[in-house]
Write a protein that holds these residues in place. Structure first.
Motif, PDB file in Angstrom:
ATOM      1  N   ALA A 104     -79.895  58.370  92.543  1.00 21.10           N
ATOM      2  CA  ALA A 104     -78.763  58.408  93.476  1.00 21.10           C
ATOM      3  C   ALA A 104     -78.848  57.255  94.470  1.00 21.10           C
ATOM      4  N   ILE A 105     -80.049  56.984  94.955  1.00 16.66           N
ATOM      5  CA  ILE A 105     -80.253  55.863  95.877  1.00 16.66           C
ATOM      6  C   ILE A 105     -79.931  54.544  95.179  1.00 16.66           C
ATOM      7  N   MET A 106     -80.379  54.414  93.939  1.00 19.09           N
ATOM      8  CA  MET A 106     -80.152  53.177  93.195  1.00 19.09           C
ATOM      9  C   MET A 106     -78.662  52.923  92.986  1.00 19.09           C
ATOM     10  N   ILE A 107     -77.920  53.950  92.576  1.00 12.00           N
ATOM     11  CA  ILE A 107     -76.484  53.784  92.336  1.00 12.00           C
ATOM     12  C   ILE A 107     -75.762  53.430  93.634  1.00 12.00           C
ATOM     13  N   THR A 108     -76.114  54.122  94.702  1.00 19.07           N
ATOM     14  CA  THR A 108     -75.499  53.828  96.001  1.00 19.07           C
ATOM     15  C   THR A 108     -75.815  52.405  96.439  1.00 19.07           C
ATOM     16  N   GLN A 109     -77.056  51.987  96.195  1.00 21.17           N
ATOM     17  CA  GLN A 109     -77.480  50.628  96.542  1.00 21.17           C
ATOM     18  C   GLN A 109     -76.677  49.587  95.763  1.00 21.17           C
ATOM     19  N   ILE A 110     -76.475  49.841  94.480  1.00 18.33           N
ATOM     20  CA  ILE A 110     -75.729  48.903  93.641  1.00 18.33           C
ATOM     21  C   ILE A 110     -74.293  48.766  94.142  1.00 18.33           C
ATOM     22  N   ILE A 111     -73.674  49.893  94.456  1.00 17.29           N
ATOM     23  CA  ILE A 111     -72.303  49.862  94.965  1.00 17.29           C
ATOM     24  C   ILE A 111     -72.246  49.115  96.295  1.00 17.29           C
ATOM     25  N   ALA A 112     -73.238  49.341  97.141  1.00 19.26           N
ATOM     26  CA  ALA A 112     -73.273  48.652  98.435  1.00 19.26           C
ATOM     27  C   ALA A 112     -73.391  47.144  98.246  1.00 19.26           C
ATOM     28  N   GLU A 113     -74.293  46.720  97.374  1.00 15.69           N
ATOM     29  CA  GLU A 113     -74.506  45.285  97.184  1.00 15.69           C
ATOM     30  C   GLU A 113     -73.273  44.603  96.609  1.00 15.69           C
ATOM     31  N   TRP A 114     -72.659  45.226  95.597  1.00 16.38           N
ATOM     32  CA  TRP A 114     -71.477  44.599  95.013  1.00 16.38           C
ATOM     33  C   TRP A 114     -70.284  44.672  95.967  1.00 16.38           C
ATOM     34  N   SER A 115     -70.204  45.722  96.771  1.00 17.26           N
ATOM     35  CA  SER A 115     -69.144  45.792  97.783  1.00 17.26           C
ATOM     36  C   SER A 115     -69.294  44.642  98.768  1.00 17.26           C
ATOM     37  N   TYR A 116     -70.530  44.347  99.110  1.00 19.47           N
ATOM     38  CA  TYR A 116     -70.796  43.224 100.012  1.00 19.47           C
ATOM     39  C   TYR A 116     -70.363  41.903  99.366  1.00 19.47           C
ATOM     40  N   HIS A 117     -70.869  41.650  98.161  1.00 20.78           N
ATOM     41  CA  HIS A 117     -70.605  40.359  97.518  1.00 20.78           C
ATOM     42  C   HIS A 117     -69.119  40.134  97.252  1.00 20.78           C
TER      43      HIS A 117
END
Length: 337
Positions: free
Chosen positions: A61-74
């Motif tokens: 769950a942390i990993m998926i949330t992290q991925i969404i956060a990073e791509w949302s940023y980029h």
């Protein structure tokens, strides 16, 4: 069943705070707030959904949330730099976030290898972004020039190039001092999950530790075959990391993701310059496995420019669209064959 220990709100807020410090300095306050708030909103929504569904364990769950956060940023940074009017930013980001969430859940649910998941998500993020930009052009909301400018934006590639430059500078500085950075069992890791690699961190050690994490899930015989191609000192470092039972706790998830992305970027295939002739050859290679009528059916609902690019490429001609866009189209067709 909810995920025990998953403070998705606090995690999203922490990511947003760290991201705010990474936002390009030339952005004005409105642009900075947009990037930070976009990351916060989508990571919170994703985290809450994962928490409520209870489909995955805490780490996933942390990993998926992290991925969404990073791509949302980029991609929000890309949108700001694209020149596309602000009123169209949110719809684009919503489609991107939804795509990431669905692809990530499906991929992690199938227990795909992590590097394959990252590649799959990156492919669909870029495709969704380009599709959204092209849709704005098709609706006459932006012109051809603005579409090409938007399509050329890639903040993640820019950050990877910066990391490579910093690593080269570190290596040059170490060489001037007559020594290389020491390697050992103590990995300099951030104390909390975040978006940035801490200043001064030895990126080579981080990459070796990330590889060790992957190798822990691979058969020993295959690992040894791979390590035989490594520098002996690097191979020994990887082995030491693999023997650490708590390696997964010491290697920050965001750092591991970024290291994997950079490792993949530095593979020989990735170093090849993207040229029209190579994209044309890629499409022509696809034609060996699929007949033209089937290809026409695949492209039935695509935009006229996409069809023109593909069928021109089959004849050995390049229809003038940005090479990055052309490569995404070719890859999409390749995946569908």
């Amino acid at each position: 069943m909810a995920i025990n220990g998953f403070d998705y709100k606090g995690f999203a807020q922490n990511l947003a705070q760290q991201a705010f410090e990474l936002i390009p300095a030339d952005f004005n306050d409105m642009q900075k707030n947009y990037v930070a708030n976009t990351l916060l909103n989508f990571s919170t929504i994703a985290g809450q959904s994962l928490y409520d569904e209870g489909q995955f364990d805490l780490d996933t769950a942390i990993m998926i949330t992290q991925i969404i956060a990073e791509w949302s940023y980029h991609k929000s940074v890309d949108l700001v730099r694209s020149g596309i009017p602000q009123q169209y930013w949110d719809p684009v980001m919503q489609k991107i976030a939804f795509t990431i969430f669905e692809i990530a859940k499906n991929a992690f649910g199938q227990n795909l290898p992590q590097d394959q998941i990252l590649q799959l998500i990156e492919h669909h993020v870029k495709k969704t972004y380009l599709d959204c930009v092209a849709e704005l052009k098709d609706k006459n909301l932006i012109d051809e020039g603005l579409m090409e400018q938007a399509a050329s934006q890639s903040n993640i590639d820019a950050m990877q190039q910066q990391m490579q430059q910093e690593e080269q500078q570190q290596q040059a500085a170490a060489a001037n001092q007559g020594s290389m950075p020491a390697q050992g069992n103590n990995i300099p890791m951030p104390q909390s999950r975040g978006l940035a690699v801490p200043p001064g961190t030895d990126t080579k050690i981080l990459k070796l530790a990330t590889l060790a994490l992957l190798f822990q899930k691979v058969k020993q015989e295959k690992v040894q075959t791979i390590l035989n191609k490594f520098d002996p000192n690097d191979a020994q470092s990887v082995i030491k990391f693999m023997e650490m039972p708590d390696l997964g706790e010491k290697v920050d998830a965001s750092v591991a993701l970024r290291c994997l992305q950079e490792i993949r970027t530095n593979l020989p295939k990735s170093r090849l310059a993207l040229s029209p002739s190579k994209v044309v050859a890629k499409v022509q290679n696809i034609s060996q496995y699929v007949q033209r009528p089937h290809l026409e059916q695949m492209l039935k609902l695509e935009r006229p420019k996409v069809k023109k690019f593909v069928f021109n490429a089959l004849e050995g001609e390049y229809y003038e669209i940005p090479p990055k866009v052309a490569n995404i189209i070719a890859t999409h067709i390749e995946d569908g064959v």
